[in-house]
Design an enzyme around this catalytic site. Structure first.
Site, PDB file in Angstrom:
ATOM      1  N   ARG A  79       0.857  -1.187   0.000  1.00  0.00           N
ATOM      2  CA  ARG A  79       0.000   0.000   0.000  1.00  0.00           C
ATOM      3  C   ARG A  79       0.894   1.239   0.000  1.00  0.00           C
ATOM      4  O   ARG A  79       1.673   1.438   0.920  1.00  0.00           O
ATOM      5  CB  ARG A  79      -0.874  -0.006   1.256  1.00  0.00           C
ATOM      6  N   HIS A 123      -2.706  10.816   1.199  1.00  0.00           N
ATOM      7  CA  HIS A 123      -2.123  10.574   2.526  1.00  0.00           C
ATOM      8  C   HIS A 123      -1.489  11.893   2.980  1.00  0.00           C
ATOM      9  O   HIS A 123      -0.276  12.002   3.139  1.00  0.00           O
ATOM     10  CB  HIS A 123      -1.120   9.421   2.461  1.00  0.00           C
ATOM     11  N   GLU A 168      -7.011   8.189   6.812  1.00  0.00           N
ATOM     12  CA  GLU A 168      -7.250   8.818   8.115  1.00  0.00           C
ATOM     13  C   GLU A 168      -7.727  10.272   8.034  1.00  0.00           C
ATOM     14  O   GLU A 168      -7.028  11.198   8.477  1.00  0.00           O
ATOM     15  CB  GLU A 168      -5.989   8.744   8.981  1.00  0.00           C
ATOM     16  N   ASN A 296      -6.815   1.498  10.397  1.00  0.00           N
ATOM     17  CA  ASN A 296      -5.477   1.634  10.975  1.00  0.00           C
ATOM     18  C   ASN A 296      -5.641   1.605  12.478  1.00  0.00           C
ATOM     19  O   ASN A 296      -6.417   2.390  13.029  1.00  0.00           O
ATOM     20  CB  ASN A 296      -4.840   2.963  10.563  1.00  0.00           C
ATOM     21  N   TYR A 298      -3.548   1.446  16.258  1.00  0.00           N
ATOM     22  CA  TYR A 298      -2.302   1.496  17.034  1.00  0.00           C
ATOM     23  C   TYR A 298      -2.529   1.323  18.534  1.00  0.00           C
ATOM     24  O   TYR A 298      -1.792   0.606  19.187  1.00  0.00           O
ATOM     25  CB  TYR A 298      -1.566   2.819  16.766  1.00  0.00           C
ATOM     26  N   GLU A 363      -2.996  -0.423   8.380  1.00  0.00           N
ATOM     27  CA  GLU A 363      -1.787  -0.017   9.131  1.00  0.00           C
ATOM     28  C   GLU A 363      -1.870  -0.590  10.531  1.00  0.00           C
ATOM     29  O   GLU A 363      -2.930  -0.550  11.163  1.00  0.00           O
ATOM     30  CB  GLU A 363      -1.684   1.511   9.282  1.00  0.00           C
TER      31      GLU A 363
HETATM   32  C1  FCB Z   1      -0.787   6.916  11.011  1.00  0.00           C
HETATM   33  C2  FCB Z   1      -0.411   7.461   9.664  1.00  0.00           C
HETATM   34  C3  FCB Z   1       0.911   6.947   9.150  1.00  0.00           C
HETATM   35  C4  FCB Z   1       1.942   6.816  10.233  1.00  0.00           C
HETATM   36  C5  FCB Z   1       1.380   6.093  11.435  1.00  0.00           C
HETATM   37  C6  FCB Z   1       2.368   5.886  12.556  1.00  0.00           C
HETATM   38  O1  FCB Z   1      -1.654   7.792  11.639  1.00  0.00           O
HETATM   39  O2  FCB Z   1      -1.395   7.146   8.724  1.00  0.00           O
HETATM   40  O3  FCB Z   1       1.321   7.787   8.111  1.00  0.00           O
HETATM   41  O4  FCB Z   1       2.472   8.037  10.550  1.00  0.00           O
HETATM   42  O5  FCB Z   1       0.264   6.753  11.919  1.00  0.00           O
END
Ligand code: FCB
Length: 457
Positions: A79, A123, A168, A296, A298, A363
């Site tokens: 991607r 992006h 995002e 995405n 985290y 992500e």
């Molecule tokens: C996300 C972004 C990506 C990267 C990660 C850690 O929010 O999409 O570009 O910076 O975080």
């Protein structure tokens, strides 16, 4: 090779992700125009030590080697994002063929190496010329986005099957126009909501145009939040969850999937700015059918309902009512909590609320100090391996519970320019020496290679 104990479904897509401004460099080559990140990174104090994406990983010149490395690691999909200011340097004027040529070469290299290209059209690198005319706070930007999307599809559409419009939009709108920690660095709650709407409209217009042009699989990537209450038994905390979930998740998900803006969210927005930027028919345009939703993930978000709470800069209207809990350990180097269960919860929730919509993790990954060395001087990143392993188990758990999860793309293939954090935060499974541009797979890359080869853990 031993049999995996956790097997992923046949055809599960394993890959990696990057973004144009974070890796390409070549910021002034082949007619590329300036983007808001070129401007922002030159604004004193905006980015760690004034780092910029001018050179980054020099991927623009080194893409062939990078593709070969991804193929060696066994990635099946990649991607990447297309830089709008490379393709239409001033955002509205003539298309720059040399910009498209780059993505043409990259696409061919990927296909030759057996990797499926997954294109993200936006992006975060808006052409500066469009920001000068109002950026995402004005409607015209959405229209220009659809024109640009068509120009890219016109060149790559014969080979690229999977298209995602935005990455995002929460970050673009709330961090770019609300808290100002991302480009263009504006701080106005009303502008943040204007940006939310015009980003969604841009998605809808582009998705419709691409569909008409024959795009096969169309999607968008959201950084949905797993919002949890500090105290599961507290009514005030439940109310805080509802508000934050509305501003972070439902404001995007509901209109995208045909439900229009949720009434409670619209009422909240209206207390901050008159929503006269939402025109009749817009919600219909935004609800262009989706074939795939990219997520995405985290870290989770914990909130409490508290009169006088500090709220969050990126959550307009939460001050005085909501307290965001400091992330609880263990943490990544970004200071984000490591909680894989949040990924399972999020996937299950989206699947339950929006049945029939295939999902992909576009992500997931972690920044760590990467100080561990092996006997040959390679990066022994055990903490990253543990992070990825935990989140893949969490993804597998969601699949076991019936979620239609189609793939997993690690963030990131390479260490890169981590936005306001510059180059000091490393997310790559491949180490980049920014002085020599040498790439060295970390232990996590070799570990991931085995996961892919086994299709499991
Ligand atoms: C996300 C972004 C990506 C990267 C990660 C850690 O929010 O999409 O570009 O910076 O975080």
């Amino acid at each position: 090779m031993s049999e995996p104990t956790l097997r992923f479904p046949d055809g599960f897509v394993w890959g990696g992700a990057t973004a144009a401004y974070q890796i390409e460099g070549a910021a002034r080559e082949d007619g590329r125009g300036p983007s808001i990140w070129d401007t922002f990174s030159r604004t004193p104090g905006a980015v760690f030590q004034g780092h910029t994406g001018d050179v980054a990983c020099d991927h623009y010149h080194r893409y062939a080697g990078d593709v070969a490395l991804m193929a060696e690691l066994g990635l099946r999909a990649y991607r990447f994002s297309v830089s709008w200011p490379r393709v239409r340097p001033d955002g509205t004027g003539p298309v720059e063929p040399r910009g498209l040529d780059f993505y043409d070469r990259l696409t061919d290299a990927l296909l030759d190496a057996g990797l499926d290209p997954i294109v993200t059209l936006y992006h975060w690198d808006l052409p500066q010329a469009l920001e000068d005319r109002g950026g995402w706070t004005v409607r015209e930007t959405a229209e220009h986005f659809a024109e640009y999307a068509l120009a890219v599809h016109g060149r790559l559409g014969d080979r690229v099957r999977t298209w995602t419009t935005l990455n995002e939009p929460w970050c673009s709108a709330y961090l770019g126009y609300g808290s100002g920690v991302h480009a263009p660095g504006r701080r106005d709650a009303g502008d943040a909501f204007r940006a939310v709407h015009h980003l969604l409209l841009g998605h809808g217009l582009a998705a419709r145009a691409l569909r008409a042009a024959g795009a096969e699989t169309l999607g968008i990537t959201l950084n949905l939040a797993d919002v949890q209450p500090a105290d599961a038994g507290s009514a005030a905390d439940a109310e805080a969850v509802r508000l934050v979930d509305g501003l972070h998740n439902r404001i995007f998900l509901d209109p995208l999937t045909g439900g229009g803006y949720p009434a409670d969210v619209l009422a909240h927005v209206s207390r901050i700015v008159a929503p006269d930027f939402i025109r009749d028919g817009d919600e219909k345009l935004i609800a262009a059918p989706l074939d795939l939703l990219g997520l995405n993930y985290y870290a989770p978000t914990y909130v409490a309902g508290r009169p006088g709470g500090a709220g969050g800069d990126a959550y307009p209207g939460t001050a005085g009512a909501v307290e965001f809990l400091p992330p609880a350990g263990p943490l990544t180097e970004m200071g984000w909590s490591i909680e894989p269960a949040g990924l399972t919860r999020l996937l299950e929730r989206v699947a339950a609320d929006h049945p029939g919509l295939p999902l992909m993790i576009t992500e997931n990954g972690g920044a760590f100090p990467d100080t561990g060395l092996d006997e040959r001087g390679g990066v022994a990143d055990a903490d990253r391996v543990a992070y990825l392993d935990g989140h893949l188990r969490a993804a597998h758990e969601a699949i076991a519970r019936g979620v239609d999860l189609r793939g997993y793309l690690v963030w990131s293939v390479l260490d890169n320019f981590e936005w306001a954090e510059g180059y000091r935060k490393r997310f790559g499974i491949v180490h980049v020496d920014y002085l020599t541009q040498r790439r060295t797979p970390k232990h996590s890359a070799r570990w991931y290679q085995e996961v892919i080869a086994r299709n499991g853990l």
